[in-house]
Design a protein around this motif. Structure first.
Motif, PDB file in Angstrom:
ATOM      1  N   HIS A  73       0.951  -1.112   0.045  1.00 13.49           N
ATOM      2  CA  HIS A  73      -0.083  -0.089  -0.078  1.00 13.49           C
ATOM      3  C   HIS A  73       0.838   1.288  -0.017  1.00 13.49           C
ATOM      4  O   HIS A  73       2.173   1.218   0.483  1.00 13.49           O
ATOM      5  N   ASP A  74       0.361   2.411  -0.730  1.00  9.82           N
ATOM      6  CA  ASP A  74       1.092   3.560  -0.572  1.00  9.82           C
ATOM      7  C   ASP A  74       0.275   4.692  -0.215  1.00  9.82           C
ATOM      8  O   ASP A  74      -0.995   4.624  -0.033  1.00  9.82           O
ATOM      9  N   SER A  75       0.692   6.086   0.137  1.00 14.34           N
ATOM     10  CA  SER A  75       0.216   6.980   0.451  1.00 14.34           C
ATOM     11  C   SER A  75      -0.836   7.831  -0.451  1.00 14.34           C
ATOM     12  O   SER A  75      -1.562   8.700   0.050  1.00 14.34           O
ATOM     13  N   LEU A  76      -0.918   7.153  -1.628  1.00 18.11           N
ATOM     14  CA  LEU A  76      -1.997   7.576  -2.558  1.00 18.11           C
ATOM     15  C   LEU A  76      -3.002   6.814  -2.748  1.00 18.11           C
ATOM     16  O   LEU A  76      -4.162   7.137  -3.391  1.00 18.11           O
ATOM     17  N   GLY A  77      -3.076   5.885  -1.724  1.00 21.82           N
ATOM     18  CA  GLY A  77      -4.368   5.055  -1.741  1.00 21.82           C
ATOM     19  C   GLY A  77      -4.217   3.712  -2.567  1.00 21.82           C
ATOM     20  O   GLY A  77      -5.033   3.076  -2.657  1.00 21.82           O
ATOM     21  N   GLY A  78      -2.900   3.563  -3.223  1.00 20.82           N
ATOM     22  CA  GLY A  78      -2.696   2.287  -3.920  1.00 20.82           C
ATOM     23  C   GLY A  78      -2.573   1.145  -2.836  1.00 20.82           C
ATOM     24  O   GLY A  78      -2.174   1.252  -2.072  1.00 20.82           O
ATOM     25  N   CYS A  79      -3.328  -0.081  -3.221  1.00 19.12           N
ATOM     26  CA  CYS A  79      -3.407  -1.148  -2.667  1.00 19.12           C
ATOM     27  C   CYS A  79      -3.432  -2.423  -3.261  1.00 19.12           C
ATOM     28  O   CYS A  79      -3.933  -2.489  -4.390  1.00 19.12           O
ATOM     29  N   TYR A  80      -2.588  -3.418  -2.884  1.00 16.32           N
ATOM     30  CA  TYR A  80      -2.566  -4.889  -3.655  1.00 16.32           C
ATOM     31  C   TYR A  80      -2.501  -5.605  -2.425  1.00 16.32           C
ATOM     32  O   TYR A  80      -1.555  -5.514  -1.292  1.00 16.32           O
ATOM     33  N   ARG A  81      -3.089  -6.812  -2.408  1.00 12.01           N
ATOM     34  CA  ARG A  81      -3.292  -7.814  -1.451  1.00 12.01           C
ATOM     35  C   ARG A  81      -3.461  -9.345  -2.127  1.00 12.01           C
ATOM     36  O   ARG A  81      -4.539  -9.129  -2.799  1.00 12.01           O
ATOM     37  N   ALA A  82      -2.831  -9.992  -1.990  1.00 13.22           N
ATOM     38  CA  ALA A  82      -3.037 -11.420  -2.402  1.00 13.22           C
ATOM     39  C   ALA A  82      -2.784 -12.477  -1.527  1.00 13.22           C
ATOM     40  O   ALA A  82      -1.376 -12.350  -0.735  1.00 13.22           O
ATOM     41  N   ASP A  83      -3.274 -13.599  -1.522  1.00 12.07           N
ATOM     42  CA  ASP A  83      -2.856 -14.616  -0.464  1.00 12.07           C
ATOM     43  C   ASP A  83      -3.095 -16.032  -1.124  1.00 12.07           C
ATOM     44  O   ASP A  83      -4.159 -16.318  -1.800  1.00 12.07           O
ATOM     45  N   VAL A  84      -2.421 -16.992  -0.951  1.00 12.91           N
ATOM     46  CA  VAL A  84      -2.292 -18.255  -1.243  1.00 12.91           C
ATOM     47  C   VAL A  84      -2.136 -19.324  -0.268  1.00 12.91           C
ATOM     48  O   VAL A  84      -1.081 -19.046   0.464  1.00 12.91           O
ATOM     49  N   GLY A  85      -2.957 -20.437  -0.473  1.00 13.12           N
ATOM     50  CA  GLY A  85      -2.634 -21.499   0.638  1.00 13.12           C
ATOM     51  C   GLY A  85      -2.576 -22.840  -0.315  1.00 13.12           C
ATOM     52  O   GLY A  85      -3.160 -23.016  -1.387  1.00 13.12           O
ATOM     53  N   THR A  86      -1.722 -23.525   0.249  1.00 16.78           N
ATOM     54  CA  THR A  86      -1.587 -25.121  -0.163  1.00 16.78           C
ATOM     55  C   THR A  86      -1.388 -25.926   0.502  1.00 16.78           C
ATOM     56  O   THR A  86      -0.984 -25.925   1.806  1.00 16.78           O
ATOM     57  N   LEU A  87      -1.818 -27.135   0.022  1.00 13.58           N
ATOM     58  CA  LEU A  87      -1.848 -28.359   0.728  1.00 13.58           C
ATOM     59  C   LEU A  87      -1.768 -29.731   0.005  1.00 13.58           C
ATOM     60  O   LEU A  87      -2.373 -29.899  -1.178  1.00 13.58           O
TER      61      LEU A  87
END
Length: 590
Positions: free
Chosen positions: A537-551
């Motif tokens: 995330h940045d101060s301009l409101g940019g946002c990225y989030r990703a999550d991976v789970g494996t089994l």
């Protein structure tokens, strides 16, 4: 392989008006639906401005079955202008099902590295494929002229190692526009390596060097060095090694586990680049990294060293030798580096000199300690510690067309490592806790006015718990828990005004247990699971989030955008959500 024991873009200037609009895009990670056994990571792609790019194909579906290079020629895109807002490398790789080691992969142009990473190992039933991207905007001057390049993925294919690697790569050029102006990029890019097309240099010991003597233009006002140092061979698992005096007692590789890249100019220390503990897809236990790899395993990020205090010296018309070595290297590290230079457009000659360098009196010599105890039966318990912290200031000035610019690089670099051992007739357990850190600021002044400031904090935490349990019949299990992290916080100021800041976090947690019979043959594995969380995330409101789970080798969960506004990834085209360097191309407008 097992360790040796087990074999000024669109900144929101506070209070100031913007002269152009910012475009944004919804970044996406590699697709990986639940149940997939193909490579799946949470890393973001390189953001781009809107509009179609001009595309130059470097090579298409090349096959890598030996250690020969794969040459290609390059010509800048026609009809795309001379200035671009963004340049992105895209590469796609795959390996056929079968048996194969992880392999180092590099791409080059005119001696300059444009991609560095490793490959995924296949299995008998899975032929993995993967996609990587690198922001090459700062290398635009290199890409403005035709040249020769080559792809290098040394590979062995025979009756035992059957995996055949394929690859394609292309460059995407985004023309400058009102919405996405041309990037302010370095005026020249110089490779340190000796190969005119490009290749890495082997650094076998602390005294081995990657060095280049250069005659630079006489109007250098800023300079940076992009550094890659990759552990190989006996140094692949350097983070598990111990100082030589303990190697026999704890049955580990010697040479110590402190590694750090040292930069020099004309033999004088000029900067430090931390070494990231990358773990490749065959590392420790290959099942740990299927289908989600370790941090940056497939796509390394360069570390950028600010050499601007030396700008006045580099402009004096004499040849200067820029060199790189790895403190602690023990056969061996592969290294490459590129010097990025900004020139004063309104002066033919820039004068100046270096006025302070406290790094010169601080050699990279860590402090070693231990609490090891050995009883009458030869059982060993206790810790080995390795620590080094240095604070240094490098300061110089350059007499430019804007006046005398004084630049100060003020950094604290740290390395702290504890290796814990439990060794007896039924157990060999080694627990590694390591933290590499950098906390620094680069500051430029004209007179008493601070015109530009860049702050960066980096931390590379690593935790490994490798636990071997031996049964009465001689069979044994090898359980591994791995935690890798990459943390970056950067902030820019112009004339004392905070204009931009960003945070990157990339965490991978993996676990698996291998089963061996009394002859050391792998019979099974169980309990494989992993998670990766990537956040920006940045101060301009940019946002990225990703999550991976494996089994058990397949994707068990996948989420993208959760934690961002409207549950949607949204980053600006000029940002660096992947953690790639940005202090060289967000330029003070003074």
């Amino acid at each position: 392989m097992l360790p040796n024991r087990f074999v000024g873009r669109c900144l929101a200037l506070a209070g100031l008006s913007l002269t152009f609009a910012c475009s944004a895009f919804a970044a996406s990670a590699s697709s990986g639906p639940t149940g997939s056994s193909n490579v799946t990571v949470a890393d973001p792609g390189v953001p781009r401005p809107s509009g179609p790019p001009c595309v130059v194909q470097l090579f298409q579906d090349d096959t890598f079955t030996d250690f020969n290079t794969r040459p290609y020629s390059y010509t800048p895109p026609a009809g795309c202008g001379q200035h671009w807002s963004k340049v992105v490398l895209e590469a796609d790789f795959s390996v056929t099902a079968g048996r194969q080691f992880d392999r180092t992969a590099t791409l080059w142009l005119g001696g300059v590295n444009i991609y560095f990473g490793t490959t995924e190992e296949p299995s008998s039933s899975v032929a993995p494929s993967w996609h990587v991207e690198r922001d090459l905007t700062d290398y635009s001057r290199l890409l403005s002229s035709a040249g020769n390049g080559q792809a290098i993925i040394g590979n062995v294919v025979n009756s035992t190692y059957t995996g055949v690697i394929h690859g394609s790569a292309r460059l995407l050029f985004y023309p400058a526009s009102i919405q996405a102006p041309a990037a302010q990029v370095p005026d020249a890019v110089y490779p340190l390596g000796g190969d005119p097309v490009g290749n890495t240099t082997e650094l076998d010991s602390s005294t081995s060097q990657l060095a280049k003597t250069l005659s630079l233009p006489r109007n250098v006002e800023r300079a940076y060095l992009d550094v890659f140092v990759q552990s190989q061979n006996a140094d692949e698992f350097w983070y598990t090694c111990v100082p030589d005096q303990y190697a026999a007692e704890v049955q580990e590789c010697g040479g110590g586990n402190f590694r750090e890249a040292e930069v020099s100019i004309d033999g004088q220390p000029a900067g430090v680049a931390p070494v990231y503990p990358w773990i490749y897809t065959g590392g420790i236990d290959p099942y740990l990294w299927r289908p989600t790899t370790g941090v940056q395993t497939l796509n390394f990020m360069p570390y950028r060293v600010d050499l601007t205090p030396f700008a006045g010296v580099l402009s004096n018309g004499s040849p200067h030798t820029v060199a790189l070595c790895v403190a602690g290297a023990d056969n061996y590290f592969s290294a490459t580096a590129s010097l990025l230079v900004y020139l004063d457009p309104h002066a033919q000659q820039v004068g100046g000199q270096l006025v302070r360098n406290t790094l010169a009196d601080q050699p990279p010599t860590p402090t070693i300690g231990d609490t090891l105890q050995q009883d009458a039966s030869g059982n060993v318990t206790g810790n080995i510690t390795t620590n080094l912290s240095r604070h240094f200031v490098i300061e110089g000035y350059a007499d430019t067309s804007r006046g005398r610019v004084q630049t100060t690089v003020d950094q604290t670099v740290g390395f702290a490592d504890t290796q814990g051992f439990t060794i007896n007739a039924t157990t060999y357990r080694q627990v590694t806790d390591q933290l590499t850190s950098v906390d620094g600021v680069s500051r430029s002044r004209i007179g008493h006015t601070v015109v530009g400031e860049y702050r960066e904090k980096l931390s590379y935490p690593l935790h490994l718990d490798i636990n071997e349990q031996i049964a009465a019949d001689g069979s044994f299990t090898l359980a591994t828990i791995a935690h890798q992290d990459y943390r970056q916080h950067s902030a820019h100021q112009l004339f004392g005004i905070s204009v931009y800041s960003a945070k990157v976090g990339n965490t991978v947690d993996s676990a698996d247990t291998l089963d061996f019979d009394a002859s050391g043959n792998l019979t099974a594995h169980n309990g494989q699971h992993s998670t990766q969380a990537f956040a920006f995330h940045d101060s301009l409101g940019g946002c990225y989030r990703a999550d991976v789970g494996t089994l058990n080798g397949v994707v068990s969960s996948y989420d993208s955008g959760n934690g961002c506004p409207d549950h949607r990834n949204h980053v600006y085209w000029f940002s660096h959500p992947d953690g790639s360097p940005d202090n060289g191309d967000i330029v003070p407008v003074w």
